[in-house]
Scaffold this active site. Sequence first.
Site, mmCIF file in Angstrom:
data_model
loop_
_atom_site.group_PDB
_atom_site.id
_atom_site.type_symbol
_atom_site.label_atom_id
_atom_site.label_comp_id
_atom_site.label_asym_id
_atom_site.label_seq_id
_atom_site.Cartn_x
_atom_site.Cartn_y
_atom_site.Cartn_z
ATOM 1 N N SER A 240 0.835 -1.220 0.000
ATOM 2 C CA SER A 240 0.000 0.000 0.000
ATOM 3 C C SER A 240 0.859 1.254 0.000
ATOM 4 O O SER A 240 0.622 2.192 -0.773
ATOM 5 C CB SER A 240 -0.969 -0.005 1.187
ATOM 6 N N HIS A 270 -2.125 -8.801 1.803
ATOM 7 C CA HIS A 270 -1.769 -7.557 2.499
ATOM 8 C C HIS A 270 -2.930 -7.204 3.436
ATOM 9 O O HIS A 270 -3.223 -7.941 4.368
ATOM 10 C CB HIS A 270 -1.470 -6.485 1.445
ATOM 11 N N HIS A 317 5.472 -12.626 7.749
ATOM 12 C CA HIS A 317 5.669 -11.256 7.292
ATOM 13 C C HIS A 317 6.864 -11.200 6.355
ATOM 14 O O HIS A 317 7.810 -11.972 6.509
ATOM 15 C CB HIS A 317 5.901 -10.301 8.478
ATOM 16 N N ARG A 326 2.619 -4.432 16.785
ATOM 17 C CA ARG A 326 1.232 -3.979 16.577
ATOM 18 C C ARG A 326 0.262 -5.062 17.055
ATOM 19 O O ARG A 326 -0.850 -4.773 17.489
ATOM 20 C CB ARG A 326 1.003 -3.637 15.097
ATOM 21 N N ASP A 372 -2.608 -8.343 11.783
ATOM 22 C CA ASP A 372 -3.929 -8.786 11.336
ATOM 23 C C ASP A 372 -4.499 -9.931 12.172
ATOM 24 O O ASP A 372 -5.705 -10.180 12.154
ATOM 25 C CB ASP A 372 -3.862 -9.213 9.861
HETATM 26 N N1 CMX Z 1 1.049 -19.708 6.478
HETATM 27 C C1 CMX Z 1 1.520 -20.652 5.641
HETATM 28 N N2 CMX Z 1 2.582 -20.488 4.833
HETATM 29 C C2 CMX Z 1 3.225 -19.313 4.933
HETATM 30 C C3 CMX Z 1 2.818 -18.292 5.811
HETATM 31 C C4 CMX Z 1 1.672 -18.509 6.592
HETATM 32 N N3 CMX Z 1 1.184 -17.589 7.398
HETATM 33 N N4 CMX Z 1 3.645 -17.233 5.670
HETATM 34 C C5 CMX Z 1 4.543 -17.599 4.724
HETATM 35 N N5 CMX Z 1 4.280 -18.848 4.269
HETATM 36 C C6 CMX Z 1 4.921 -19.566 3.182
HETATM 37 C C7 CMX Z 1 4.800 -18.739 1.906
HETATM 38 O O1 CMX Z 1 3.529 -18.927 1.284
HETATM 39 C C8 CMX Z 1 5.962 -19.266 1.079
HETATM 40 O O2 CMX Z 1 5.559 -20.490 0.537
HETATM 41 P P1 CMX Z 1 6.052 -20.951 -0.939
HETATM 42 O O3 CMX Z 1 7.533 -21.067 -0.827
HETATM 43 O O4 CMX Z 1 5.347 -22.254 -1.143
HETATM 44 O O5 CMX Z 1 5.626 -19.875 -1.877
HETATM 45 C C9 CMX Z 1 7.014 -19.536 2.158
HETATM 46 O O6 CMX Z 1 6.308 -19.648 3.392
HETATM 47 C C10 CMX Z 1 8.037 -18.419 2.270
HETATM 48 O O7 CMX Z 1 7.348 -17.197 2.488
HETATM 49 P P2 CMX Z 1 8.038 -15.997 3.312
HETATM 50 O O8 CMX Z 1 9.278 -15.593 2.576
HETATM 51 O O9 CMX Z 1 8.177 -16.363 4.728
HETATM 52 O O10 CMX Z 1 6.929 -14.859 3.254
HETATM 53 P P3 CMX Z 1 6.676 -13.796 2.097
HETATM 54 O O11 CMX Z 1 7.548 -12.648 2.335
HETATM 55 O O12 CMX Z 1 6.725 -14.432 0.739
HETATM 56 O O13 CMX Z 1 5.143 -13.423 2.352
HETATM 57 C C11 CMX Z 1 3.268 -12.871 3.661
HETATM 58 C C12 CMX Z 1 4.766 -12.667 3.447
HETATM 59 C C13 CMX Z 1 2.759 -11.898 4.713
HETATM 60 C C14 CMX Z 1 2.529 -12.593 2.327
HETATM 61 C C15 CMX Z 1 3.040 -14.345 4.100
HETATM 62 O O14 CMX Z 1 3.678 -14.562 5.358
HETATM 63 C C16 CMX Z 1 1.587 -14.701 4.190
HETATM 64 O O15 CMX Z 1 0.997 -15.103 3.169
HETATM 65 N N6 CMX Z 1 0.956 -14.586 5.416
HETATM 66 C C17 CMX Z 1 -0.456 -14.794 5.584
HETATM 67 C C18 CMX Z 1 -1.232 -13.586 5.101
HETATM 68 C C19 CMX Z 1 -1.053 -12.415 6.037
HETATM 69 O O16 CMX Z 1 -1.157 -12.537 7.249
HETATM 70 N N7 CMX Z 1 -0.819 -11.225 5.461
HETATM 71 C C20 CMX Z 1 -0.754 -9.981 6.238
HETATM 72 C C21 CMX Z 1 0.620 -9.372 6.264
HETATM 73 C C22 CMX Z 1 0.628 -8.100 7.067
HETATM 74 C C23 CMX Z 1 0.599 -6.892 6.180
HETATM 75 O O17 CMX Z 1 -0.399 -6.627 5.527
HETATM 76 O O18 CMX Z 1 1.594 -6.134 6.185
#
Ligand code: CMX
Length: 438
Positions: A240, A270, A317, A326, A372
């Site tokens: 964002s 996000h 994250h 937070r 979140d």
């Molecule tokens: N549950 C399951 N798997 C997860 C996970 C979770 N909460 N968080 C990360 N992973 C997985 C990823 O999907 C990724 O899998 P692949 O290798 O199969 O693609 C792997 O772990 C590595 O990911 P990462 O490097 O740790 O995390 P990213 O930087 O790629 O993504 C985020 C970050 C937030 C998108 C991810 O942790 C996620 O999808 N979390 C759940 C959604 C969420 O809570 N989003 C809110 C974030 C807060 C914000 O808005 O700022």
Amino acid sequence: MSTLKEKLYEKIEQHRPRTEKLLKKHSDVVVDQITIGQIIGGMRGVKSLVTDISYLDPNEGIRYRGYTLPEVFKKLPKAKGGEMPMVEGLIFLLLTGDIPTESEVAEVADELSKRRILPRYVYEVIDSFPCCSHPMTIFSSAIMTLQRESFFTKKYSAGISKMEYWDPTYEDALNLLAKLPEIGSYIYAKLYRDGKRIQSDPSRDFGGNFAHMMGIKPPYDDVARLHFIIHADHESGNVSAHTGHLVASSLADVYLSISAMINGLAGPLHGLANQEVLRWLQGVYDKMDGKIPSEEEMRQFVWDTLNSGQVIPGYGHAVLRKTDPRYSVQREFSLKHLKDDPLFKYVDLLYKVVPPILQEQGKAKNPWPNLDAQTGVIQWHYGVTEYDFYTVLFGIGRAIGITANIVWDRALGYPLERPKSLTTEMLEKVAKEQSAKK
Ligand code: CMX
């Protein structure tokens, strides 16, 4: 000129030579290197943006203008009769870098109050949306509708010096921020209540007035203040913030930029994650018939979600590597005000159960909760059970940080953003050349 604007001007004048010196004397200094993994992998960790509004440390979490969240909550002047600081104080802090006095906060509150009135056409645009439109779609469109009011656009068309860009941008920023609680609460009334608008109360502060227009009694005013403050900024690389900054770099005005920022926030990875958390919890709640699951049962729900290829919303994250402060601030509030709420008990149980499972699974780099994971439960407790709406609340808060960034982008003359792309073939060639050297 208001104290806020005067102080901002002073700070801009003090800061400009620092940016000019960096550009003139040190622009060829190498800060970082970039790997193919980063180029294909969403630019994680690439140091390529500059902002002084906030800084995100992977272990410590967010700092606003150098202050940790607990410091921000301690130092900013509190709302009368409330336990949380006034959002107006945060606006002052993010724009100027200074903790405001009570009278400076009161002045910002007064100024926002004068700018609150929403033109009738915005209500009409909100009214005209077809049923089942997502509140974020309506929110973004309502902000876009206001673009005709942009002071920056008028000044730019009339011809204005680059050095003065920040001034009408600041005016647009305050005009828009003042109206966001009105827009958000009206969308809520329209979609989920009787559609009748509760008139704004100019004697109340930003958060207090929002709670009033939502028709929810205290301590929801403190919930609103807490919510807007913790969502305000998270460095400039998140989707964002980055979207708002990128769009503004084309000299698009605050309305166009914030509407774009809202669209970025509406993605499930996000801002939309807070509604996903509630959806997930409700699923468990229904399966358990409202009973609190045992640790073992909760573990099974978490594994079932992971094994079906889904993420656990509210966990992980892109930058953070510890529990999000937070999350902790909200947990502290919840322990005080809603510790017997069954959904809060679910959330607290998840805090115990999820991190070891994500560690065992070994994929997520950060097994800890982000903000979140808590947000929706607090809203639910105070009657805002329509979880599609939660990201609108996030958006109102986030706009505070992004508008501060955009004002400073203009003040420091940051240029049009335009990184360079490569083709896959080019990357393959670089990879081959580098491997041959090893
Ligand atoms: N549950 C399951 N798997 C997860 C996970 C979770 N909460 N968080 C990360 N992973 C997985 C990823 O999907 C990724 O899998 P692949 O290798 O199969 O693609 C792997 O772990 C590595 O990911 P990462 O490097 O740790 O995390 P990213 O930087 O790629 O993504 C985020 C970050 C937030 C998108 C991810 O942790 C996620 O999808 N979390 C759940 C959604 C969420 O809570 N989003 C809110 C974030 C807060 C914000 O808005 O700022």
